[in-house]
Scaffold this motif. Sequence first.
Motif, PDB file in Angstrom:
ATOM      1  N   VAL A 289       4.889   7.805   0.980  1.00 50.62           N
ATOM      2  CA  VAL A 289       5.415   8.583  -0.613  1.00 50.62           C
ATOM      3  C   VAL A 289       5.111  10.017  -0.275  1.00 50.62           C
ATOM      4  O   VAL A 289       4.229  10.430   0.648  1.00 50.62           O
ATOM      5  CB  VAL A 289       4.402   8.261  -1.727  1.00 50.62           C
ATOM      6  N   PRO A 290       5.604  11.004  -0.895  1.00 52.92           N
ATOM      7  CA  PRO A 290       5.488  12.464  -0.603  1.00 52.92           C
ATOM      8  C   PRO A 290       4.103  12.716  -1.387  1.00 52.92           C
ATOM      9  O   PRO A 290       3.495  12.058  -2.090  1.00 52.92           O
ATOM     10  CB  PRO A 290       6.644  13.155  -1.389  1.00 52.92           C
ATOM     11  N   ASP A 291       3.488  13.961  -0.702  1.00 52.00           N
ATOM     12  CA  ASP A 291       2.453  14.629  -1.308  1.00 52.00           C
ATOM     13  C   ASP A 291       2.284  15.004  -2.499  1.00 52.00           C
ATOM     14  O   ASP A 291       3.411  15.536  -3.032  1.00 52.00           O
ATOM     15  CB  ASP A 291       1.805  15.561  -0.299  1.00 52.00           C
TER      16      ASP A 291
ATOM     17  N   VAL B 221       0.840  -1.180  -0.002  1.00 46.27           N
ATOM     18  CA  VAL B 221       0.053   0.075   0.112  1.00 46.27           C
ATOM     19  C   VAL B 221       0.888   1.219  -0.189  1.00 46.27           C
ATOM     20  O   VAL B 221       1.907   1.471   0.835  1.00 46.27           O
ATOM     21  CB  VAL B 221      -0.894  -0.007   1.178  1.00 46.27           C
ATOM     22  N   LEU B 222       0.512   2.223  -0.834  1.00 43.47           N
ATOM     23  CA  LEU B 222       1.210   3.622  -0.772  1.00 43.47           C
ATOM     24  C   LEU B 222       0.510   4.241   0.116  1.00 43.47           C
ATOM     25  O   LEU B 222      -0.737   4.624  -0.109  1.00 43.47           O
ATOM     26  CB  LEU B 222       1.584   3.987  -2.416  1.00 43.47           C
ATOM     27  N   VAL B 223       1.019   5.209   0.831  1.00 41.45           N
ATOM     28  CA  VAL B 223       0.384   6.126   1.846  1.00 41.45           C
ATOM     29  C   VAL B 223       1.182   7.499   1.759  1.00 41.45           C
ATOM     30  O   VAL B 223       2.411   7.640   1.905  1.00 41.45           O
ATOM     31  CB  VAL B 223       0.446   5.591   3.421  1.00 41.45           C
ATOM     32  N   VAL B 224       0.540   8.568   1.667  1.00 41.91           N
ATOM     33  CA  VAL B 224       1.047   9.796   1.622  1.00 41.91           C
ATOM     34  C   VAL B 224       1.356  10.298   3.005  1.00 41.91           C
ATOM     35  O   VAL B 224       0.569  10.074   3.803  1.00 41.91           O
ATOM     36  CB  VAL B 224      -0.021  10.793   1.339  1.00 41.91           C
ATOM     37  N   ASP B 225       2.662  10.735   3.044  1.00 39.03           N
ATOM     38  CA  ASP B 225       3.091  10.930   4.416  1.00 39.03           C
ATOM     39  C   ASP B 225       3.595  12.566   4.422  1.00 39.03           C
ATOM     40  O   ASP B 225       4.542  12.572   3.421  1.00 39.03           O
ATOM     41  CB  ASP B 225       4.206   9.904   4.879  1.00 39.03           C
ATOM     42  N   PRO B 226       3.274  13.238   5.047  1.00 40.87           N
ATOM     43  CA  PRO B 226       3.619  14.774   4.786  1.00 40.87           C
ATOM     44  C   PRO B 226       5.092  14.745   5.332  1.00 40.87           C
ATOM     45  O   PRO B 226       5.876  16.028   4.900  1.00 40.87           O
ATOM     46  CB  PRO B 226       2.816  15.500   5.861  1.00 40.87           C
ATOM     47  N   GLY B 227       5.912  14.094   6.055  1.00 45.48           N
ATOM     48  CA  GLY B 227       7.261  14.301   6.105  1.00 45.48           C
ATOM     49  C   GLY B 227       7.995  13.717   5.344  1.00 45.48           C
ATOM     50  O   GLY B 227       9.409  13.679   5.539  1.00 45.48           O
TER      51      GLY B 227
ATOM     52  N   LEU C  58      -1.993  10.762  -5.685  1.00 43.28           N
ATOM     53  CA  LEU C  58      -2.185  10.818  -4.180  1.00 43.28           C
ATOM     54  C   LEU C  58      -2.064  12.126  -3.679  1.00 43.28           C
ATOM     55  O   LEU C  58      -0.737  12.748  -3.682  1.00 43.28           O
ATOM     56  CB  LEU C  58      -0.984   9.827  -3.966  1.00 43.28           C
ATOM     57  N   VAL C  59      -2.852  12.738  -3.308  1.00 47.25           N
ATOM     58  CA  VAL C  59      -2.954  14.249  -2.825  1.00 47.25           C
ATOM     59  C   VAL C  59      -3.651  14.139  -1.670  1.00 47.25           C
ATOM     60  O   VAL C  59      -4.638  13.801  -1.370  1.00 47.25           O
ATOM     61  CB  VAL C  59      -3.637  15.213  -3.819  1.00 47.25           C
ATOM     62  N   GLY C  60      -2.930  14.774  -0.466  1.00 43.35           N
ATOM     63  CA  GLY C  60      -3.507  14.886   0.932  1.00 43.35           C
ATOM     64  C   GLY C  60      -2.890  13.931   1.704  1.00 43.35           C
ATOM     65  O   GLY C  60      -2.779  12.658   1.123  1.00 43.35           O
ATOM     66  N   PRO C  61      -2.584  14.198   2.934  1.00 45.47           N
ATOM     67  CA  PRO C  61      -1.925  13.320   3.979  1.00 45.47           C
ATOM     68  C   PRO C  61      -2.698  12.106   4.113  1.00 45.47           C
ATOM     69  O   PRO C  61      -4.078  12.418   4.385  1.00 45.47           O
ATOM     70  CB  PRO C  61      -1.890  14.139   5.184  1.00 45.47           C
ATOM     71  N   GLY C  62      -2.346  10.911   4.348  1.00 46.42           N
ATOM     72  CA  GLY C  62      -3.154   9.791   4.434  1.00 46.42           C
ATOM     73  C   GLY C  62      -3.690   9.120   3.356  1.00 46.42           C
ATOM     74  O   GLY C  62      -4.239   8.245   3.627  1.00 46.42           O
TER      75      GLY C  62
END
Length: 489
Positions: free
Chosen positions: A91-93, A47-53, A108-112
Amino acid sequence: MAKFVDRVVVHATAGAGGNGCASVHREKFKPLGGPDGGNGGRGGSVVLVVDPGVHTLLDFHHRPHATARNGKQGQGGFKAGANADDLELAVPDGTVVLSPEGKILADLVGPGTRYVAAEGGRGGLGNAALASAARKAPGFALLGEPGSTCDLVLELRSIADVGLVGFPSAGKSSLVAALSAARPKIADYPFTTLVPQLGVVTAGEEVFTVADVPGLIPGASEGRGLGLDFLRHIERCSVLVHVVDCATFEPGRDPVADVQALEDELARYTPALGGLLADRPRLVALNKLDVPDARELADMVRAELVERFGWPVYEISTATRQGLRELTFAMAEQVREHRAAQPFVEPTRVVLRPTAVDDAGFTVEADPELPGGFIVRGGRPERWIRQTNFENDEAVGYLGDRLARLGVEEALAGAGATPGCPVTIGDVTFDWEPSTPAGVAVMLSGRGTDRRLDQTSRASASDRLAARIDRRRHRTDEELLTGAAEDEE
């Protein structure tokens, strides 16, 4: 210094499901304990997950292979195998997921925000779950499904409201440093900035981000310089600002020609996320007015720029901060208008799409490679093939019953299939022999066997029992003499 990577290829492999267990309960004074094999566990998904860090795809550049764990196998005593945990990749936002052919699979836009890149395999059913009134003690269990595999292309497309475009050494990095807290590398030679730089700018009540897109030169859309690699970072920008160097010493260059050359490159580039860069509002910033010759040139070309392009023109100097306030509030106004014009985004709704009444779930077509053969395609038949242990005759018979109940045999007969013709389902090709639909109730046999299958390679359990009794039986003298004579012959 950390390396900036904005395009990688990821090889994702999901975990396989655990096999079901074929077990029979054994306890003293309980000869008919019944089946107690547990189900196998589900395999882990990738699973790819957007991480703000996270701000770069560097980790995938060094480790492009992502493999999730397999599910655990079922055990006796009704013990189900454990499900494997999903492998989450940060992954980055603003990451865009594409297929190797270039088709966009997810933005993929938006944290989470999550995207399942590879689905884990289902666990196989144990024989306790397969027991029925007709088959009270199954001598087999279903195998776990293998996890899916895929190759994905990840591209980072920066989320910025304002994009700064201009020739190398036009002062874009200096402008980002003057407007925000970002501190990009600044030097007096071309292509100092090799990666996009982002800065957060505050103008009154508006807070927006500014991106410095490096390396735009004539021919960038065809691969010259660095522009082709970084043009994707301005696809999300709502405003574009031309930063023009009014103090350049290169012969044959002037502000109007620079703006026109970059506009030609932007017109040739087609954003993959949709829309056209020509529709974005523009601003022009005549930079380096702290140089006397630059101020004179700016006064000469200002009217021509307005007449030719019709965009607002601002005279600035990042060294003395002249005109930066006016330019900042002009960018904020354009960003505010763009945000107000965007439609209201509704929360994601769960959409249920039931199967059509006339959808059989499979198709039957002629095999182009095998004369007289057929290919059965469908989610359920192919899944059942993957779950079947073909070394167990009873499991094969159970597969035949499932296919018959689904209507595969009837569809093959309707398509013109004859007994003995090759039929392919998934990765398995077999000779088709019609059987009585749902014939389990009248054709039961020993555990692990099925009467509909030829058993010429080994003796049945009843034959072995009869032979053992015959060997232990007391023989008369006449029978012993007869047996000896037969051995001599």
